[in-house]
Design a protein around this motif. Structure first.
Motif, PDB file in Angstrom:
ATOM      1  N   SER A 238       0.801  -1.235  -0.150  1.00 58.02           N
ATOM      2  CA  SER A 238       0.029   0.493   0.188  1.00 58.02           C
ATOM      3  C   SER A 238       0.509   1.133   0.064  1.00 58.02           C
ATOM      4  CB  SER A 238      -1.024  -0.108   1.159  1.00 58.02           C
ATOM      5  OG  SER A 238      -0.015   0.332   2.295  1.00 58.02           O
ATOM      6  N   ASP A 239       0.057   2.581  -0.417  1.00 62.56           N
ATOM      7  CA  ASP A 239       0.281   3.563  -0.247  1.00 62.56           C
ATOM      8  C   ASP A 239       1.381   3.873   1.140  1.00 62.56           C
ATOM      9  OD1 ASP A 239       0.264   4.084  -2.407  1.00 62.56           O
ATOM     10  OD2 ASP A 239      -1.849   5.375  -2.852  1.00 62.56           O
ATOM     11  N   ALA A 240       0.644   3.903   1.695  1.00 59.93           N
ATOM     12  CA  ALA A 240       1.277   4.173   3.655  1.00 59.93           C
ATOM     13  C   ALA A 240       2.560   3.016   3.904  1.00 59.93           C
ATOM     14  CB  ALA A 240       0.007   3.711   4.892  1.00 59.93           C
ATOM     15  N   GLU A 241       2.412   1.939   3.407  1.00 57.73           N
ATOM     16  CA  GLU A 241       3.592   1.089   3.810  1.00 57.73           C
ATOM     17  C   GLU A 241       4.952   1.486   3.134  1.00 57.73           C
ATOM     18  OE1 GLU A 241       1.387  -3.566   4.795  1.00 57.73           O
ATOM     19  OE2 GLU A 241       1.944  -2.769   2.708  1.00 57.73           O
ATOM     20  N   ALA A 242       4.974   1.967   2.027  1.00 54.19           N
ATOM     21  CA  ALA A 242       6.394   2.170   0.890  1.00 54.19           C
ATOM     22  C   ALA A 242       6.941   4.097   1.612  1.00 54.19           C
ATOM     23  CB  ALA A 242       5.446   2.937  -0.510  1.00 54.19           C
ATOM     24  N   ALA A 243       5.007   4.585   1.449  1.00 54.58           N
ATOM     25  CA  ALA A 243       5.508   6.065   3.162  1.00 54.58           C
ATOM     26  C   ALA A 243       6.519   5.342   3.522  1.00 54.58           C
ATOM     27  CB  ALA A 243       4.654   6.363   2.693  1.00 54.58           C
ATOM     28  N   ASP A 244       6.168   4.744   4.638  1.00 57.47           N
ATOM     29  CA  ASP A 244       7.090   3.996   6.321  1.00 57.47           C
ATOM     30  C   ASP A 244       7.990   3.417   5.678  1.00 57.47           C
ATOM     31  OD1 ASP A 244       6.467   2.829   9.222  1.00 57.47           O
ATOM     32  OD2 ASP A 244       7.323   1.512   8.110  1.00 57.47           O
ATOM     33  N   GLU A 245       8.649   3.005   4.440  1.00 58.55           N
ATOM     34  CA  GLU A 245       9.977   2.204   4.110  1.00 58.55           C
ATOM     35  C   GLU A 245      11.224   3.635   3.979  1.00 58.55           C
ATOM     36  OE1 GLU A 245      12.679  -0.972   3.633  1.00 58.55           O
ATOM     37  OE2 GLU A 245      10.458  -0.617   4.788  1.00 58.55           O
ATOM     38  N   ALA A 246       9.976   4.481   2.982  1.00 59.27           N
ATOM     39  CA  ALA A 246      10.414   5.653   2.394  1.00 59.27           C
ATOM     40  C   ALA A 246      10.901   6.144   3.480  1.00 59.27           C
ATOM     41  CB  ALA A 246      10.308   6.429   1.563  1.00 59.27           C
ATOM     42  N   SER A 247      10.674   6.358   4.602  1.00 62.84           N
ATOM     43  CA  SER A 247      11.124   7.175   5.946  1.00 62.84           C
ATOM     44  C   SER A 247      12.798   7.011   5.885  1.00 62.84           C
ATOM     45  CB  SER A 247      10.578   6.968   7.283  1.00 62.84           C
ATOM     46  OG  SER A 247      11.231   6.019   7.347  1.00 62.84           O
ATOM     47  N   MET A 248      13.683   6.533   5.827  1.00 62.57           N
ATOM     48  CA  MET A 248      14.769   6.509   6.350  1.00 62.57           C
ATOM     49  C   MET A 248      15.561   6.820   4.981  1.00 62.57           C
ATOM     50  SD  MET A 248      16.809   3.241   5.997  1.00 62.57           S
ATOM     51  CE  MET A 248      16.862   2.430   4.214  1.00 62.57           C
ATOM     52  N   VAL A 249      14.478   7.066   3.427  1.00 63.05           N
ATOM     53  CA  VAL A 249      15.677   7.936   2.543  1.00 63.05           C
ATOM     54  C   VAL A 249      15.656   9.560   3.046  1.00 63.05           C
ATOM     55  CG1 VAL A 249      15.692   8.656   0.658  1.00 63.05           C
ATOM     56  CG2 VAL A 249      15.062   5.866   1.290  1.00 63.05           C
ATOM     57  N   ARG A 250      13.662   9.765   3.798  1.00 63.27           N
ATOM     58  CA  ARG A 250      13.377  11.375   3.751  1.00 63.27           C
ATOM     59  C   ARG A 250      14.777  11.388   5.396  1.00 63.27           C
ATOM     60  NH1 ARG A 250       8.513  10.795   5.943  1.00 63.27           N
ATOM     61  NH2 ARG A 250       8.178   9.298   5.529  1.00 63.27           N
ATOM     62  N   SER A 251      14.804  10.844   6.053  1.00 62.47           N
ATOM     63  CA  SER A 251      15.389  11.175   7.586  1.00 62.47           C
ATOM     64  C   SER A 251      17.337  11.272   6.652  1.00 62.47           C
ATOM     65  CB  SER A 251      15.432   9.572   8.368  1.00 62.47           C
ATOM     66  OG  SER A 251      16.395  10.159   9.443  1.00 62.47           O
ATOM     67  N   ARG A 277       5.798   8.264  12.859  1.00 63.51           N
ATOM     68  CA  ARG A 277       6.224   6.792  13.308  1.00 63.51           C
ATOM     69  C   ARG A 277       6.006   5.657  12.474  1.00 63.51           C
ATOM     70  NH1 ARG A 277       0.519   7.774  18.092  1.00 63.51           N
ATOM     71  NH2 ARG A 277       2.151   9.117  18.952  1.00 63.51           N
ATOM     72  N   PRO A 278       7.667   5.766  11.630  1.00 65.75           N
ATOM     73  CA  PRO A 278       8.102   4.669  11.005  1.00 65.75           C
ATOM     74  C   PRO A 278       8.455   3.852  12.272  1.00 65.75           C
ATOM     75  CG  PRO A 278       9.674   6.233  11.674  1.00 65.75           C
ATOM     76  CD  PRO A 278       9.262   6.811  12.396  1.00 65.75           C
ATOM     77  N   SER A 279       7.861   2.254  10.662  1.00 68.31           N
ATOM     78  CA  SER A 279       8.276   1.092  12.012  1.00 68.31           C
ATOM     79  C   SER A 279       9.698   0.877  12.355  1.00 68.31           C
ATOM     80  CB  SER A 279       7.434  -0.304  10.916  1.00 68.31           C
ATOM     81  OG  SER A 279       8.021  -0.081  10.108  1.00 68.31           O
ATOM     82  N   ASP A 280      10.144   1.277  11.224  1.00 65.46           N
ATOM     83  CA  ASP A 280      11.731   0.975  12.216  1.00 65.46           C
ATOM     84  C   ASP A 280      12.092   1.735  13.471  1.00 65.46           C
ATOM     85  OD1 ASP A 280      14.457   0.458  12.229  1.00 65.46           O
ATOM     86  OD2 ASP A 280      14.574   0.623  10.020  1.00 65.46           O
ATOM     87  N   PRO A 281      12.442   0.773  14.370  1.00 65.14           N
ATOM     88  CA  PRO A 281      12.444   1.618  15.264  1.00 65.14           C
ATOM     89  C   PRO A 281      14.373   2.443  15.316  1.00 65.14           C
ATOM     90  CG  PRO A 281      12.827  -0.296  16.174  1.00 65.14           C
ATOM     91  CD  PRO A 281      12.505  -0.844  14.232  1.00 65.14           C
ATOM     92  N   ALA A 282      14.716   1.306  14.140  1.00 64.48           N
ATOM     93  CA  ALA A 282      16.264   2.413  14.322  1.00 64.48           C
ATOM     94  C   ALA A 282      16.460   3.706  13.192  1.00 64.48           C
ATOM     95  CB  ALA A 282      17.751   1.910  13.140  1.00 64.48           C
ATOM     96  N   VAL A 283      15.229   4.151  12.638  1.00 66.15           N
ATOM     97  CA  VAL A 283      14.626   5.107  12.080  1.00 66.15           C
ATOM     98  C   VAL A 283      14.350   5.994  12.608  1.00 66.15           C
ATOM     99  CG1 VAL A 283      13.472   5.981   9.942  1.00 66.15           C
ATOM    100  CG2 VAL A 283      14.306   4.333   9.539  1.00 66.15           C
ATOM    101  N   SER A 284      13.228   5.772  13.534  1.00 67.22           N
ATOM    102  CA  SER A 284      13.053   6.550  14.212  1.00 67.22           C
ATOM    103  C   SER A 284      13.955   7.369  15.554  1.00 67.22           C
ATOM    104  CB  SER A 284      12.074   6.241  15.733  1.00 67.22           C
ATOM    105  OG  SER A 284      11.510   6.896  16.592  1.00 67.22           O
ATOM    106  N   LEU A 285      14.489   6.259  15.925  1.00 68.79           N
ATOM    107  CA  LEU A 285      16.039   6.758  16.722  1.00 68.79           C
ATOM    108  C   LEU A 285      16.729   7.803  16.383  1.00 68.79           C
ATOM    109  CD1 LEU A 285      17.280   6.437  19.104  1.00 68.79           C
ATOM    110  CD2 LEU A 285      19.147   4.439  19.054  1.00 68.79           C
ATOM    111  N   VAL A 286      17.399   7.723  15.092  1.00 71.70           N
ATOM    112  CA  VAL A 286      18.358   8.603  13.886  1.00 71.70           C
ATOM    113  C   VAL A 286      17.735   9.653  14.093  1.00 71.70           C
ATOM    114  CG1 VAL A 286      19.433   9.133  12.638  1.00 71.70           C
ATOM    115  CG2 VAL A 286      19.164   6.413  13.471  1.00 71.70           C
ATOM    116  N   SER A 287      16.742   9.871  13.256  1.00 67.26           N
ATOM    117  CA  SER A 287      15.594  10.523  13.233  1.00 67.26           C
ATOM    118  C   SER A 287      15.617  11.736  14.565  1.00 67.26           C
ATOM    119  CB  SER A 287      14.286  10.821  12.558  1.00 67.26           C
ATOM    120  OG  SER A 287      14.460  10.360  11.606  1.00 67.26           O
TER     121      SER A 287
END
Length: 694
Positions: A238-251, A277-287
């Motif tokens: 889904s678009d939401a899942e794709a946006a969640d995965e792309a949060s690493m790139v936006r960071s 609130r990205p599903s990857d906790p590592a992305v959330s921590l770095v951001s």
């Protein structure tokens, strides 16, 4: 025949079992597949295929302990890839590295076999996770060369993603860009978004001097984000899942913006990532950590709270060693800034035991001691680590800067200046270092030395040293020239303005006019002829009009324009203008317009934050919001309670109080009592129960 018949039955039974195993694997019924493998091993304990299939089934179920146990028997040499993978997933990286290196020569088929290549991948992955990114990059490069030789080349092999990641993790962006072409990756159709992401990270690392690729890095990362979304949507996500995965790139895009000096834009991007609130906790921590470092939170207390919430065992496992080190030291700094010295000391001890070679530890320890009033101990800590630092290294430079800051805090400006003068490396001579050193000399009252420091820094900036170029170089020179002019060093200021004007096409038009005008003013202090000559170079603006016949006294009474737009100078009555501005402040219509603008802006902010729904009407404010709840018209709860109690009620108590104050009623009652007493028999008193006692 009977023996042959029995043998035929045994073979058929084995084939039937393996046929069932294959069906279980296709249906992902790994539990039943493990049971069938155990059945095979009950009859043939050394069946290597049954052991391998059982290990793979257990790995698919994330049962790495049991899989490692199954692969650790007498056939462990043959099962090296399975053992190395289980050790890697269990976090036993050193053992995984050892098994993968030992197993490469022992697998069947030689170094070009599929299992040998798997072991080399595991070796590189273990090195990468151990923080030995340079060694990992070398292994990945050799894998890429072998793959190109085996397949004949063409395009980017999948391992190119790992090559770029390893070089970026090692901080060697130049090597990554030398091994892989960014232009070809961006032009190739269907290039992996992970490759674009890693190359963008390498471009960010190469920022500075001739390799200032911030714009190229942002372009590459933006393309990586688009490719990430498109590839995931094409796979059915889904678009939401794709946006969640792309949060690493936006960071990472936000990090690139911060490196380019776009602090506000970077903070806004990081804030959007954190709020998603990205599903990857590592992305959330770095951001969260980067947002705290940029000062994107309301205060340090909130930043500390958010960082604590983001740090967990799961999020820390997804970070590289350098990233985790930075996050933990940032937590120590926030604890120190929030005044939680005891908690900071405990956290610092734990972090320093984990990273004993980091130069951040002694610096934070010195800051902690200084805050507790132990400046001498803080200085001793820094000097002890300074003696161990390699001459000319970044660690030595950072420690010397800390020592200088400590001396300045203790008001020992002489030692602070001497220490700062001795700082070498890339810091020496930079505008920031020159500003700090000049400030110290000014504090000591030595303006000559302060001016000499700024002049040296201006010469270095005019040569383009310290990666200064373009607008950054021009503004640094203008700031130093203005400082010299303000301090009364007009000759040195004029020379610096001249250096600024020699930049040519690199100098912005408005900045050039500002520098030329400042040069005219500087020359006017010691060379009027030169000042007039430079003044003739200033552009003429017809809007200014002619100065012929202008009265100097009238010019002094002229109000200066209040905007950057050119205006004609006119005589005005300041008293009337002041009265008019005061009257405008009282104008009801102007006040209502101002309130309406503020309200519209506030509602737009609430809509942006998601606090109100724009499709629904905004609720009107309660007209009784200034009255206590118990006194409001709609506050019916408890209205009847104690209704007739007290002087304000209309019950028995209030009636008695009122009767006491009614003099007429008392007089009438007294008269009625006297009349009644006249008809009573003798010996009976009014108000008494019995007759007269004898």
């Amino acid at each position: 025949m009977e023996v042959d018949g029995v043998a035929e039955v045994v073979v058929t039974e084995s084939q039937r079992v393996w046929r069932e195993v294959r069906a279980c694997l296709q249906n992902e019924d790994f539990d039943k597949a493990v049971q069938l493998c155990n059945t095979v091993r009950s009859k043939s304990p050394d069946d290597i295929d049954a052991i391998r299939v059982k290990c793979l089934c257990l790995i698919h179920q994330d049962k790495y302990d049991k899989a490692l146990q199954s692969a650790s028997g007498k056939h462990k040499a043959v099962l090296s890839p399975e053992r190395a993978y289980c050790l890697f997933r269990l976090g036993r990286l050193e053992e995984a590295l050892e098994v993968s290196r030992a197993g490469e020569s022992g697998v069947s088929g030689g170094g070009d076999s599929k299992r040998a290549r798997a072991l080399r991948h595991l070796e590189a992955q273990a090195l990468y996770r151990l923080g030995r990114h340079g060694e990992a990059a070398e292994v990945y490069c050799s894998i890429a060369e072998d793959e190109e030789r085996r397949t004949g080349g063409g395009g980017f092999p999948p391992v190119s993603v790992n090559v770029a990641a390893a070089y970026a993790g090692a901080g060697c962006g130049e090597k990554a860009l030398g091994a892989l072409s960014v232009e070809e990756a961006m032009e190739e159709e269907g290039a992996p978004w992970e490759l674009l992401y890693n190359l963008g990270t390498a471009l960010v690392q190469r920022r500075g001097g001739a390799g200032d690729d911030t714009a190229a890095a942002e372009s590459c990362l933006q393309q990586a984000e688009e490719a990430c979304r498109e590839s995931l949507v094409a796979l059915g996500h889904s678009d939401a899942e794709a946006a969640d995965e792309a949060s690493m790139v936006r960071s990472q895009l936000a990090y690139a913006a911060s490196r380019a000096g776009k602090t506000a834009a970077a903070a806004e991007q990081l804030n959007q990532v954190v709020r998603s609130r990205p599903s990857d906790p590592a992305v959330s921590l770095v951001s969260t950590a980067n947002l705290a470092a940029l000062g994107g939170y309301k205060d340090q207390q909130e930043a500390l709270k958010r960082l604590k919430a983001a740090m967990s065992e799961k999020s820390e496992k997804g970070l590289l060693s350098k990233q985790l080190e930075a996050c933990r030291f940032n937590k120590c700094l926030l604890l120190l800034q929030c005044g939680k010295t005891e908690e900071c000391r405990d956290e610092l001890e734990a972090v320093r035991s984990a990273y004993p070679n980091s130069d951040l530890g002694p610096r934070i320890e010195a800051a902690l001691l200084s805050k507790r009033g132990k400046g001498g101990e803080a200085s001793s800590v820094l000097k002890a680590h300074l003696a161990k630092a390699k001459p000319g290294s970044k660690e030595e430079v950072s420690l010397k800067l800390c020592v200088a800051q400590l001396y300045a805090t203790e008001n020992d400006l002489t030692l602070a200046a001497e220490t700062l003068e001795g700082v070498g490396g890339a810091v020496s001579g930079t505008p920031a270092a020159a500003s700090a050193l000049a400030g110290l000399y000014l504090g000591m009252g030595d303006t000559e030395k302060a001016a000499a420091v700024v002049v040296r820094a201006a010469e270095a900036a005019s040569r383009g040293d310290h990666d200064l170029e373009g607008d950054e170089q021009a503004r640094a020179l203008l700031g130093m020239a203005d400082w010299l002019h303000d301090q009364g060093f007009h000759r040195q200021a004029a020379d610096t303005y001249q250096k600024l004007l020699r930049l040519g096409a690199e100098l912005d038009g408005d900045l050039r006019i500002q520098a030329q005008a400042s040069l005219v003013i500087a020359y006017s202090y010691f060379d009027s002829g030169k000042s007039e000559e430079e003044a003739s170079k200033l552009p003429y603006n017809a809007d200014f009009g002619s100065i012929e016949g202008l009265d100097p006294l009238a010019l002094e009474m002229t109000e200066l324009p209040r905007s950057s737009k050119a205006r004609k100078l006119v005589l005005v009555d300041k008293a009337s203008q002041k009265a008019e501005r005061r009257q405008n402040k009282r104008d009801p219509e102007a006040i209502l317009k101002k309130r309406a603008k503020k309200r519209a802006k506030y509602i737009a902010k609430l809509v942006e934050d998601g606090k109100i729904d724009p499709t629904k009407p905004v609720p009107k404010p309660d007209p009784e919001r200034w009255i206590p709840r118990s006194h409001r018209a709609y506050g019916k709860r408890g209205r009847k309670r104690n209704k007739f109690v007290g002087a304000q009620g209309s019950g028995d108590g209030a009636a008695k109080d009122t009767a006491k104050l009614d003099a007429l009623a008392r007089a009438q009652a007294k008269q009625a009592a006297s009349e009644k007493a006249a008809v009573l028999p003798p010996g009976v008193a009014i108000g008494k129960r019995g007759g007269k006692r004898r």
